[in-house]
Design a protein around this motif. Structure first.
Motif, mmCIF file in Angstrom:
data_model
loop_
_atom_site.group_PDB
_atom_site.id
_atom_site.type_symbol
_atom_site.label_atom_id
_atom_site.label_comp_id
_atom_site.label_asym_id
_atom_site.label_seq_id
_atom_site.Cartn_x
_atom_site.Cartn_y
_atom_site.Cartn_z
ATOM 1 N N GLN A 121 0.846 -1.198 0.000
ATOM 2 C CA GLN A 121 0.000 0.000 0.000
ATOM 3 C C GLN A 121 0.882 1.248 0.000
ATOM 4 O O GLN A 121 1.053 1.909 1.019
ATOM 5 N N VAL A 122 1.477 1.525 -1.161
ATOM 6 C CA VAL A 122 2.412 2.641 -1.258
ATOM 7 C C VAL A 122 2.096 3.483 -2.496
ATOM 8 O O VAL A 122 1.270 3.088 -3.320
ATOM 9 N N ASP A 123 2.768 4.628 -2.660
ATOM 10 C CA ASP A 123 2.446 5.508 -3.791
ATOM 11 C C ASP A 123 3.002 4.941 -5.113
ATOM 12 O O ASP A 123 3.741 3.959 -5.119
ATOM 13 N N HIS A 124 2.628 5.603 -6.205
ATOM 14 C CA HIS A 124 2.911 5.115 -7.556
ATOM 15 C C HIS A 124 4.376 4.705 -7.774
ATOM 16 O O HIS A 124 4.653 3.580 -8.204
ATOM 17 N N ASP A 125 5.309 5.596 -7.438
ATOM 18 C CA ASP A 125 6.726 5.312 -7.713
ATOM 19 C C ASP A 125 7.234 4.136 -6.894
ATOM 20 O O ASP A 125 7.941 3.261 -7.395
ATOM 21 N N LYS A 126 6.857 4.109 -5.618
ATOM 22 C CA LYS A 126 7.298 3.009 -4.755
ATOM 23 C C LYS A 126 6.670 1.693 -5.200
ATOM 24 O O LYS A 126 7.264 0.623 -5.062
ATOM 25 N N ARG A 127 5.452 1.799 -5.721
ATOM 26 C CA ARG A 127 4.750 0.604 -6.191
ATOM 27 C C ARG A 127 5.507 -0.022 -7.374
ATOM 28 O O ARG A 127 5.694 -1.229 -7.436
ATOM 29 N N ILE A 128 5.962 0.845 -8.281
ATOM 30 C CA ILE A 128 6.716 0.335 -9.435
ATOM 31 C C ILE A 128 8.026 -0.285 -8.966
ATOM 32 O O ILE A 128 8.410 -1.380 -9.404
ATOM 33 N N ALA A 129 8.687 0.392 -8.021
ATOM 34 C CA ALA A 129 9.955 -0.131 -7.501
ATOM 35 C C ALA A 129 9.734 -1.480 -6.810
ATOM 36 O O ALA A 129 10.532 -2.413 -6.960
ATOM 37 N N LEU A 130 8.635 -1.596 -6.061
ATOM 38 C CA LEU A 130 8.331 -2.856 -5.375
ATOM 39 C C LEU A 130 8.045 -3.959 -6.396
ATOM 40 O O LEU A 130 8.523 -5.093 -6.266
ATOM 41 N N PHE A 131 7.270 -3.608 -7.441
ATOM 42 C CA PHE A 131 6.983 -4.605 -8.480
ATOM 43 C C PHE A 131 8.277 -5.149 -9.075
ATOM 44 O O PHE A 131 8.472 -6.365 -9.199
ATOM 45 N N VAL A 132 9.176 -4.240 -9.428
ATOM 46 C CA VAL A 132 10.440 -4.644 -10.061
ATOM 47 C C VAL A 132 11.251 -5.517 -9.102
ATOM 48 O O VAL A 132 11.772 -6.573 -9.481
ATOM 49 N N ALA A 133 11.321 -5.099 -7.840
ATOM 50 C CA ALA A 133 12.109 -5.861 -6.856
ATOM 51 C C ALA A 133 11.544 -7.265 -6.665
ATOM 52 O O ALA A 133 12.293 -8.255 -6.623
ATOM 53 N N MET A 134 10.220 -7.365 -6.582
ATOM 54 C CA MET A 134 9.607 -8.681 -6.337
ATOM 55 C C MET A 134 9.701 -9.570 -7.577
ATOM 56 O O MET A 134 9.923 -10.778 -7.467
ATOM 57 N N ALA A 135 9.519 -8.983 -8.758
ATOM 58 C CA ALA A 135 9.628 -9.781 -9.988
ATOM 59 C C ALA A 135 11.045 -10.330 -10.115
ATOM 60 O O ALA A 135 11.243 -11.495 -10.481
ATOM 61 N N GLU A 136 12.035 -9.512 -9.777
ATOM 62 C CA GLU A 136 13.428 -9.969 -9.885
ATOM 63 C C GLU A 136 13.745 -11.008 -8.812
ATOM 64 O O GLU A 136 14.511 -11.940 -9.041
#
Lengths: 473, 221
Positions: B44-59
């Motif tokens: 539950q974070v803002d747009h930029d952090k959400r993208i960063a989290l997506f990238v980190a988890m996918a990797e």
């Protein structure tokens, strides 16, 4: 599948003497326990999700008739054909009927424990079909003419060396000098062999981790993608699932999915989580032309409202067996039927009868690790105790156990006599063991002392010592 | 009595209930207004952090990712990826409007359309949604993104618009209900988290079981 559970004691003895099995079982700690612990620790909401998921399943089971009706309605609206099977034989007949109707020969299969429960492969083969398991573990087990020894890691009992031997023996027509020393090469060879099977299959059968009432969807969870190729490339998709897989909504499945991967393999999310709803749509370029959902009862509806209803919350993650000291020693085959470990010790008597499955709930120290790690908070040790009680009440326990319990009960109901007898016993054992501090042999307990010594009792009973302490105050 | 009726009757007997209106209302309410349950706070974070989290988890799930400024950059990114991995210069995709609008002239790639064939080595799809919490892609079956593309080729490249990344799975369901309608789903909804793997040989994870050995995500925008 034959129920070999009545031979549990011999099976267990054989398993403990099997060096190859014992070597294979050493991979459980690194493969499962440590990974699960890391994944669970990394999610602060894990406990809250356990409570939420338990509540979802309890609610579903309390309204199972209505969610089943809702599922059937939505699945049929999406174009699936839903079949309800009361017994294993009904489910087999239904599936064989669908395969005949489709003019099928080759049937690829994703991983399904219900398929094991109804012994589907044997019956498909007898009816003239060729079933091919596509999950790597199931494929290995099928090549070896065995059954899975673990619900999520079917070939956990097989070492790499044995798999290489099996591939060399069964994969005919390949270069006999090929290098298969690296597990990656074994995987690549299985991939190549099975790719042809997906493309040639007439029917693809998968299990289901969930059935979703809201949408009429079935859900499978795999790391390999084999279930997806199975259900997408064959012209007919059959889903085989038991009644207890129902959940109300997509949100409800999502709560439980957060527990499933972490509890099973320590993954935040398994690689492929696939929701399938009906056959391919009119303008879809791929997918099966027909979709059948076979829902099996096989005794589950009769578990509702009993001491064993909680078992129907089980999501088949395998955490209980991964953490079970008994499973670690004997592996899955010794349990003698489809479901091993603590969940099997509770479910087997419910499905095949306590007269046949009674050994399993007795083969436990009730240490409680299974309940601790169960994502669905199933009180497994408590239910094993219930089975022991049921077994005793139905006079199914062995004569020596009944005699022993009878003797104990006689004394326990007569406190003075009990105290006198234990006093005497402690004196004698205390004296006998005074010199060494332990006893090497005990009358009537030769089996127990064969493996270990009994520390010598203090010479006085607990009650005597307690009374003595109180006096001194 | 049909098997269906027999099982329903036995469930009601065991539970000691009838199909009364109260129970029906409870069930209907849950099916139309699904409770969201426990949502992990980290998503539950803002747009930029959400993208960063997506990238980190996918990797973390062994996918690779690449950020592109616009969809125009997709063909070159695909060509570069295939070249770097020593894969044949060929790609296949469906009728997705974003993918159909791409021009491949400068890439020398052979571009196929429609469902996958066994001979395909790489496929390109578009994910409808990305889920930051777990780094998962949500792909829907149909002409736009045929399901076989997700599983048959050795390499799977997936386009995901940054604006389509949501925090959690529950929000993704909200989006799908908006697209497909309440209570309906396409034939397949594929949640994909990293490339294919198997742990069935001595409980050691090996990559590339039956599905793609490599999953590459192009986050656009």
């Amino acid at each position: 599948m034959d129920v070999r559970t009545p031979h549990f004691k011999d099976n267990a003895r054989g398993a403990m003497a099997d060096a190859s099995l014992q070597e294979a079982l050493t991979h459980i700690r690194r493969g499962f326990i440590d990974k699960r612990a890391r994944a669970v620790d990394a999610l602060p909401e894990f406990e809250a999700l356990r409570d939420s998921s338990k509540a979802i399943k309890d609610h579903t089971l309390a309204h199972l008739d209505l969610y089943l009706e809702a599922f059937i309605e939505r699945a049929e609206a999406a174009g699936s054909v839903v079949h309800i099977a009361e017994t294993a034989a009904d489910a087999r007949d239904t599936i064989i009927g669908i395969c005949r109707e489709a003019g099928a020969k080759r049937i690829t299969k994703g991983k399904s424990m219900i398929s094991e429960e109804i012994d589907l492969n044997t019956h498909l083969a007898e009816a003239g079909f060729v079933p091919v398991e596509t999950d790597l573990g199931e494929y290995i087990v099928q090549l070896r003419n065995e059954t899975p020894s673990h619900i999520i890691a079917p070939a956990v009992h097989v070492t790499r060396d044995r798999i290489e031997q099996d591939f060399r023996e069964k994969h005919r027509g390949l270069d006999p000098d090929r290098d298969l020393s690296d597990p990656k090469e074994l995987l690549a060879e299985a991939r190549t062999m099975l790719r042809g099977e997906y493309l040639a299959a007439d029917v693809g059968l998968t299990g289901a981790n969930f059935l979703i009432a809201e949408t009429g969807s079935s859900v499978i969870v795999t790391n390999e993608g084999n279930g997806d190729l199975t259900q997408t490339l064959a012209p007919v998709h059959i889903v085989l699932a038991s009644l207890d897989k129902l959940v109300p909504t997509l949100e409800d499945a999502s709560q439980i999915l957060r527990l499933l991967g972490r509890s099973a393999t320590g993954q935040d999310m398994t690689v492929y989580t696939t929701f399938s709803t009906g056959p391919r749509r009119a303008d879809d370029p791929d997918g099966p032309a027909a979709c059948h959902v076979v829902i099996l009862d096989n005794g589950r509806s009769s578990m509702l409202g009993t001491d064993y209803q909680d078992m129907l919350r089980c999501i088949r993650c395998g955490a209980c067996m991964n953490h079970c000291p008994v499973y670690h020693e004997i592996g899955g085959h010794a349990y003698g039927w489809v479901y091993p470990g603590p969940m099997g010790a509770v479910l087997t008597p419910a499905l095949v009868g306590v007269d046949q499955g009674g050994h399993l709930p007795n083969a436990s120290t009730l240490c409680g690790r299974c309940e601790e790690v169960c994502p669905m908070k199933i009180p497994l040790p408590g239910m094993m105790r219930s089975w022991r009680r049921d077994e005793f009440e139905r006079h199914l326990s062995p004569a020596t156990v009944r005699w022993g319990l009878g003797v104990w009960a006689f004394f326990a109901r007569r406190p003075r006599l009990y105290q006198a007898a234990t006093r005497l016993a402690m004196r004698i054992l205390g004296n006998l063991g005074a010199r060494r501090g332990h006893l090497r042999r005990l009358p009537l307990a030769g089996g127990w002392t064969a493996e270990r010594d009994l520390p010598a009792p203090a010479g006085a009973t607990f009650q005597e010592q307690w009374a003595e302490r109180e006096r001194r105050r | 009595m049909s098997a269906r009726e027999a099982v329903l009757k036995r469930i009601r007997m065991s539970l000691k209930v009838t199909d009364d209106e109260n129970r029906k209302r409870t069930v209907a309410a849950r099916l139309t207004e699904p409770p969201r349950g426990v949502i992990p706070a980290r998503s539950q974070v803002d747009h930029d952090k959400r993208i960063a989290l997506f990238v980190a988890m996918a990797e973390k799930a062994a996918a690779t990712t690449e950020r592109l400024a616009s969809t125009d950059a997709i063909p070159q990114a695909v060509a570069r990826y295939l070249r770097d991995r020593n894969l044949p210069a060929a790609i296949r995709h469906g009728d997705d409007p974003i993918l159909s609008a791409l021009t491949w002239d400068g890439t020398q790639l052979r571009v196929g359309h429609g469902a996958a064939a066994d001979s395909d080595t790489a496929a390109l799809s578009r994910a409808t949604v990305g889920i930051a919490e777990t780094g998962s892609l949500v792909l829907l079956s149909g002409r736009d993104n045929p399901t076989t593309l997700n599983f048959m080729p050795e390499a799977h490249i997936v386009v995901l618009r940054a604006s389509d990344i949501v925090g959690d799975l529950e929000t993704a369901w909200g989006r799908l209900r908006h697209i497909a309608g309440r209570g309906r789903l396409p034939r397949n909804v594929n949640l994909i988290t990293g490339p294919s793997r198997s742990g069935d040989i001595q409980q050691t994870m090996l990559m590339g079981a039956h599905g793609p050995r490599d999953l590459h995500i192009l986050v656009v925008g």
